[in-house]
Design a protein around this motif. Structure first.
Motif, short mmCIF file in Angstrom:
data_model
loop_
_atom_site.label_atom_id
_atom_site.label_comp_id
_atom_site.label_asym_id
_atom_site.label_seq_id
_atom_site.Cartn_x
_atom_site.Cartn_y
_atom_site.Cartn_z
N GLY A 179 0.88 -1.09 0.05
CA GLY A 179 0.01 0.10 0.04
C GLY A 179 0.81 1.23 -0.09
N ASP A 180 0.55 2.26 -0.90
CA ASP A 180 1.54 3.33 -1.03
C ASP A 180 0.69 4.55 -0.79
OD1 ASP A 180 3.92 4.86 -1.43
OD2 ASP A 180 3.35 4.98 -3.58
N LEU A 185 -7.72 7.36 6.73
CA LEU A 185 -6.44 6.81 6.43
C LEU A 185 -5.60 8.26 6.04
CD1 LEU A 185 -6.74 3.48 5.32
CD2 LEU A 185 -6.22 4.10 7.60
N ASP A 186 -4.42 8.49 6.45
CA ASP A 186 -3.73 9.71 6.23
C ASP A 186 -2.43 9.21 5.33
OD1 ASP A 186 -2.70 12.26 5.68
OD2 ASP A 186 -2.52 12.66 7.95
N ARG A 187 -2.37 9.07 3.97
CA ARG A 187 -1.21 8.62 3.49
C ARG A 187 -0.40 7.60 3.91
NH1 ARG A 187 -1.72 11.43 -0.85
NH2 ARG A 187 -2.64 13.38 -1.10
N VAL A 188 -1.14 6.46 4.35
CA VAL A 188 -0.44 5.37 5.01
C VAL A 188 -0.06 4.49 3.76
CG1 VAL A 188 -0.73 3.23 6.33
CG2 VAL A 188 -2.04 5.41 6.63
N SER A 189 1.55 4.03 3.81
CA SER A 189 2.31 3.24 3.29
C SER A 189 2.54 2.05 4.15
CB SER A 189 3.72 3.79 2.71
OG SER A 189 3.24 4.87 1.83
N ALA A 208 -12.85 0.58 -1.27
CA ALA A 208 -11.90 1.27 -2.46
C ALA A 208 -11.27 2.40 -1.59
CB ALA A 208 -13.05 1.80 -3.15
N ILE A 209 -9.99 2.84 -1.81
CA ILE A 209 -9.24 3.82 -1.70
C ILE A 209 -9.72 5.01 -2.43
CG2 ILE A 209 -7.67 2.46 -0.63
CD1 ILE A 209 -5.69 3.08 -2.73
N VAL A 233 -2.95 0.41 -4.10
CA VAL A 233 -2.96 -1.02 -3.47
C VAL A 233 -2.58 -2.10 -4.50
CG1 VAL A 233 -3.58 -2.69 -2.02
CG2 VAL A 233 -4.35 -0.41 -1.41
N LEU A 234 -1.33 -2.64 -4.24
CA LEU A 234 -0.96 -3.70 -4.99
C LEU A 234 -1.04 -5.01 -4.58
CD1 LEU A 234 2.36 -1.99 -6.47
CD2 LEU A 234 -0.01 -1.82 -7.28
#
Length: 252
Positions: A7-8, A24-28, A59-60, A65-66
């Protein structure tokens, strides 16, 4: 380590306009093949939302998300549903089982969608899984006739029917007493030892102590992570102590 899920810069919002709330605040985050990851944090920190987004259940709004290198955003609803059914397993705090089906049929149902000609083979596999998790003999019971701990074992059997790459657990021990929770985590540890990746959302340090890596969330962001690989599983007290120390220092 090969990555099964990446997840990027994930952003997830609920609501629209002035009612919009960013969860969610720019979670990697990355989860390796065969890795055991726990996610901890206070209520509302985004733990379950992160799990739902990584599994394609939600869905984001931004980011990517890969799954094995393929963006979930490029998959249609049918492909996503097939991916979750065939390559992922899910265990929730409250098992999502059908009241009109007995225990065995609840375990079999998702697998039969793709394998209607293999009923006998799948039934044998379901019975074998039930024996493994300690609920053999309950096949014909209605789901209202078994305990909460037994229902969670039913959920684990169903999650394992497709030999998934990863199992997602959302507070799977949250509704269990301490003895049942301990037994449940023994099962997760054994499943992980066989090569299945696991991502568990939990508020319980003893549950998280079973993982190889613990992610700590607060206000929609991952604020820290803790590697537990230096400790053997037998060193449970040391693992729990490190987790509680980190939680205290982070205020989570």
């Amino acid at each position: 380590m090969n990555k099964i899920i990446v997840g990027d810069q994930i952003v997830k919002r609920y609501g629209t306009g002035g009612e919009s709330r960013q969860v969610l605040d720019r979670v990697s985050v990355e989860i390796g093949k065969g890795e055991f990851v726990a996610v901890m944090g206070p209520s509302g920190s985004g733990k379950s939302t992160l799990m739902f987004c990584l599994s394609g259940m939600d869905a984001i709004d931004e980011g990517v998300v890969l799954y094995n290198g393929k963006p979930l955003s490029q998959m249609g609803e049918v492909e996503l549903a097939d991916l979750r059914r065939r390559r992922m397993g899910f265990v929730f705090q409250q098992p999502t089982l059908l009241r009109n089906l007995n225990v065995l049929d609840n375990i079999l149902l998702p697998s039969l969608r793709d394998n209607r000609k293999r009923v006998a083979e799948l039934t044998d596999k379901a019975r074998s899984l039930m024996k493994r998790v300690g609920i053999a003999g309950l096949e014909s019971r209605e789901i209202t006739q078994v305990s909460g701990g037994q229902l969670q074992r039913v959920g684990i059997c169903r999650a394992l029917m497709g030999d998934p790459d990863i199992i997602f657990g959302d507070e799977p021990t949250g509704a269990l007493n301490s003895a049942s929770a301990q037994e449940m985590m023994e099962l997760f540890t054994a499943i992980h030892a066989e090569g299945t990746a696991i991502m568990l959302v939990t508020h319980d340090a003893q549950v998280a102590a079973r993982a190889e890596r613990v992610l700590f969330m607060r206000d929609g962001a991952i604020v820290s992570e803790l590697l537990l690989s230096r400790y053997r599983q037998e060193e449970a007290a040391a693992r729990v102590s490190r987790i509680t120390e980190r939680m205290t220092s982070l205020g989570v």
